[in-house]
Design an enzyme around this catalytic site. Structure first.
Site, short mmCIF file in Angstrom:
data_model
loop_
_atom_site.label_atom_id
_atom_site.label_comp_id
_atom_site.label_asym_id
_atom_site.label_seq_id
_atom_site.Cartn_x
_atom_site.Cartn_y
_atom_site.Cartn_z
N HIS A 74 7.12 16.70 0.32
CA HIS A 74 5.66 16.57 0.21
C HIS A 74 4.99 17.51 1.21
O HIS A 74 5.26 17.45 2.40
CB HIS A 74 5.23 15.12 0.46
N TYR A 202 -3.67 7.52 1.10
CA TYR A 202 -4.07 6.50 2.08
C TYR A 202 -5.54 6.18 1.82
O TYR A 202 -6.38 7.09 1.85
CB TYR A 202 -3.90 7.04 3.50
N PRO A 294 3.00 0.48 10.26
CA PRO A 294 3.59 1.46 9.33
C PRO A 294 2.63 2.57 8.90
O PRO A 294 3.04 3.48 8.18
CB PRO A 294 3.97 0.60 8.13
N LYS A 298 6.03 6.18 11.07
CA LYS A 298 6.75 6.69 12.24
C LYS A 298 7.98 5.87 12.64
O LYS A 298 8.80 6.34 13.43
CB LYS A 298 5.81 6.77 13.45
N TYR A 386 1.63 13.74 11.87
CA TYR A 386 2.29 13.14 10.71
C TYR A 386 3.63 13.82 10.42
O TYR A 386 4.64 13.16 10.15
CB TYR A 386 1.38 13.21 9.48
C1 PHB Z 1 6.43 3.64 2.10
O1 PHB Z 1 6.68 4.44 1.17
O2 PHB Z 1 6.95 2.52 2.12
C2 PHB Z 1 5.49 4.05 3.16
C3 PHB Z 1 5.00 5.35 3.17
C4 PHB Z 1 4.11 5.74 4.15
C5 PHB Z 1 3.71 4.84 5.11
C6 PHB Z 1 4.21 3.54 5.12
C7 PHB Z 1 5.11 3.15 4.14
O3 PHB Z 1 2.81 5.23 6.05
#
Ligand code: PHB
Ligand code: APR
Length: 391
Positions: A74, A202, A294, A298, A386
């Site tokens: 990505h 997000y 989450p 990280k 990130y």
């Molecule tokens: C996930 O795919 O479970 C996931 C991805 C990004 C995040 C948290 C969880 O920031």
């Protein structure tokens, strides 16, 4: 019965397994003690975004083949702010990307490599207890099939996660804890449906945060912010999908494919750091020493950077080099941990609805998001954190 190894590793999550593989490659003996069964460990659904540094470590451990075949690269993420999407172009801003590959799959690859190498893991090891790590001859005591056993070792690696015994075995007066518990959780749903969009979205929404993520082109992972006291039984699939739709932008709603859940669970959000990460001959790594919410993806990546520092330090020690790496492990790891703690706390604060924010706080949050949407400098800050700060 008494056994001996060089490094006894407690916990067979990503931290313990990765450390085991890196040490094995360097000719250092390890035994892993895991409380649960292999299937139980592989049944846990966790995040799946790997920084380039984590990908390189998995390669170094010789476990990267399937990840490179099946993982998705990505080059950015999207932020959805008041129904409008803004892309953060990681590749353009930092020259780097991330790899989407489920932690469960990575764990399986590491476990398979360990079995192939013939390196021992004791599953269902009960009452595991690290002992004598203040002196020169530490021991790990445990019970296997009802029988008490000891492993004599040079060092103990506490890779046993947040609820593990390693950190808990340290006297209160030798450890400092820094913690923030957030007043909400994430309700996550895994389903065999194509992802709504090629990149992660997000979402900041007045009804609460949401995240559109994925495991592959045919398996999606979605999350919605929920009350900390919510129970998953109150969330039949239909209710989840309806709530998710309410938080997504129009285009995403039109493209969203829903389907029956394979897994659904609620995770609390917490920031947590234990200092130091070394106690004599006991070294903590991964969730045993720190937890991040989450939001910045990280957790796994921090476990990997700890393991990188720790493996390097053990290798230096055994190759007859210096013990500098062991002596510097805790401050070195913590310097990176705290930066990731800051980033994860910031992403969480920016994107979630907090019960006590009030109208002023909401305006500040929107102003910050607006600034981010329009400023290359702000986007670069997000992007470089990130994709992962350097080791
Ligand atoms: C996930 O795919 O479970 C996931 C991805 C990004 C995040 C948290 C969880 O920031
Ligand atoms: N004895 C033996 N094993 C234990 C004990 C114990 N007393 N307590 C816990 N364990 C095992 C757990 O069963 C688990 O398999 O230690 C392992 C710890 O693994 P994780 O919790 O996955 O922690 P870690 O390896 O540090 O991985 C960090 O994985 O957990 C996610 O969100 C976390 O993404 C982050 C990353």
């Amino acid at each position: 019965m008494s056994q001996r190894t060089q490094v006894a590793i407690i916990g067979s999550g990503p931290a313990g397994l990765l450390l085991g593989q890196l040490l094995h490659k360097a000719g250092i003996d390890t035994i892993i003690l895991e409380r649960h069964t292999r299937d139980h460990v592989l049944g846990r659904i966790r995040a799946g975004v790997l920084e380039q540094g984590t990908v390189s470590l998995i390669d170094e451990a010789g476990c990267g083949d399937r990840m490179h075949r099946q993982g998705l690269i990505h080059h950015g993420i999207e932020l959805s702010i008041r129904g409008v999407r803004h892309r953060i172009d990681f590749k353009g801003l930092t020259g780097k990307s991330v790899m989407v590959y489920g932690q469960t799959e990575m764990t399986r690859d590491l476990m398979d490599a360990r079995s192939m190498a013939g390196a021992p893991t004791v599953y269902e090891a009960l009452n595991v207890m690290p002992i004598g790590y203040d002196g020169t001859r530490p021991i790990v005591r445990y019970v296997e099939d009802g029988e008490p056993k000891d492993i004599a070792c040079d060092f103990i690696a506490g890779c046993d996660g947040f609820h593990g015994i390693s950190r808990q075995s340290v006297p209160d007066n030798a450890i400092s804890i820094f913690e923030r518990v957030y007043p909400f959780g994430w309700l996550g749903l895994l389903a065999d449906v194509p992802p709504v969009s090629p990149e992660l979205i997000y979402v900041n929404h007045e009804r609460g945060f949401a995240l559109c993520s994925m495991r592959s082109h045919t398996r999606s992972r979605y999350y919605i912010q929920c009350d900390a006291s919510e129970h998953v039984d109150n969330w039949p699939d239909d209710r989840f999908w309806n709530e998710l739709r309410r938080r997504l932008d129009k285009q995403a709603v039109a493209r969203l494919v829903s389907g029956p859940s394979i897994e659904k669970s609620i995770a609390p959000l917490r920031s947590f750091v234990a200092e130091p990460m070394r106690f004599g001959r006991l070294f903590l790594a991964g969730d045993a020493a720190h937890i991040v919410p989450p939001t910045g993806a990280k957790g796994l990546n921090l476990a990997a950077s700890d393991v990188h520092y720790l493996a390097e330090a053990f290798i230096d020690h055994y190759r007859g080099g210096s013990d500098k790496g062991l002596d510097h492990y805790s401050p070195r790891a913590l310097a990176r941990v705290w930066k990731a703690e800051r980033f994860s706390w910031w992403m969480t604060s920016l994107l979630h609805r907090f019960p006590d924010t009030g109208p002023f706080g909401q305006r500040i949050q929107l102003a910050e998001l607006d600034y981010l949407a329009g400023s290359r400098a702000a986007q670069t800050t997000l992007a470089e954190n990130y994709v992962g700060l350097p080791y």
